[in-house]
Design a protein around this motif. Sequence first.
Motif, mmCIF file in Angstrom:
data_model
loop_
_atom_site.group_PDB
_atom_site.id
_atom_site.type_symbol
_atom_site.label_atom_id
_atom_site.label_comp_id
_atom_site.label_asym_id
_atom_site.label_seq_id
_atom_site.Cartn_x
_atom_site.Cartn_y
_atom_site.Cartn_z
ATOM 1 N N THR A 1 -22.884 -28.055 -38.958
ATOM 2 C CA THR A 1 -24.033 -28.360 -38.098
ATOM 3 C C THR A 1 -23.957 -27.604 -36.775
ATOM 4 O O THR A 1 -24.983 -27.241 -36.223
ATOM 5 N N GLY A 2 -22.766 -27.344 -36.261
ATOM 6 C CA GLY A 2 -22.629 -26.641 -34.985
ATOM 7 C C GLY A 2 -23.176 -25.229 -35.057
ATOM 8 O O GLY A 2 -24.092 -24.873 -34.307
ATOM 9 N N PRO A 3 -22.626 -24.383 -35.949
ATOM 10 C CA PRO A 3 -23.155 -23.013 -36.037
ATOM 11 C C PRO A 3 -24.616 -22.964 -36.485
ATOM 12 O O PRO A 3 -25.374 -22.112 -36.029
ATOM 13 N N LEU A 4 -25.012 -23.875 -37.348
ATOM 14 C CA LEU A 4 -26.403 -23.904 -37.798
ATOM 15 C C LEU A 4 -27.339 -24.230 -36.643
ATOM 16 O O LEU A 4 -28.401 -23.623 -36.494
ATOM 17 N N LEU A 5 -26.931 -25.144 -35.791
ATOM 18 C CA LEU A 5 -27.743 -25.508 -34.632
ATOM 19 C C LEU A 5 -27.877 -24.323 -33.675
ATOM 20 O O LEU A 5 -28.961 -24.073 -33.145
ATOM 21 N N VAL A 6 -26.814 -23.576 -33.486
ATOM 22 C CA VAL A 6 -26.863 -22.405 -32.604
ATOM 23 C C VAL A 6 -27.817 -21.357 -33.167
ATOM 24 O O VAL A 6 -28.615 -20.771 -32.438
ATOM 25 N N VAL A 7 -27.773 -21.131 -34.478
ATOM 26 C CA VAL A 7 -28.658 -20.141 -35.102
ATOM 27 C C VAL A 7 -30.114 -20.567 -34.965
ATOM 28 O O VAL A 7 -30.989 -19.757 -34.638
ATOM 29 N N VAL A 8 -30.405 -21.837 -35.184
ATOM 30 C CA VAL A 8 -31.784 -22.324 -35.067
ATOM 31 C C VAL A 8 -32.274 -22.189 -33.629
ATOM 32 O O VAL A 8 -33.408 -21.760 -33.389
ATOM 33 N N LEU A 9 -31.428 -22.524 -32.664
ATOM 34 C CA LEU A 9 -31.834 -22.390 -31.259
ATOM 35 C C LEU A 9 -32.078 -20.934 -30.887
ATOM 36 O O LEU A 9 -33.035 -20.623 -30.172
#
Length: 60
Positions: free
Chosen positions: A19-27
Amino acid sequence: MPPSRLQPMYPSRRRRSMTGPLLVVVLLLIVGFLIYASTIDTEVPTSRIEQDVTNALPAR
């Protein structure tokens, strides 16, 4: 004592949450889209400008 059949011989590693890296990519995608959307030229002229050019022809 030998390991039992129900327990694995080597305990499985705890998987890291993605969820951490995925959240950064989405942002980053959202910020990139906002920057792209702010650069699009959306201005529209209020009225059409027409100029009479028939009098501008040289007289023979």
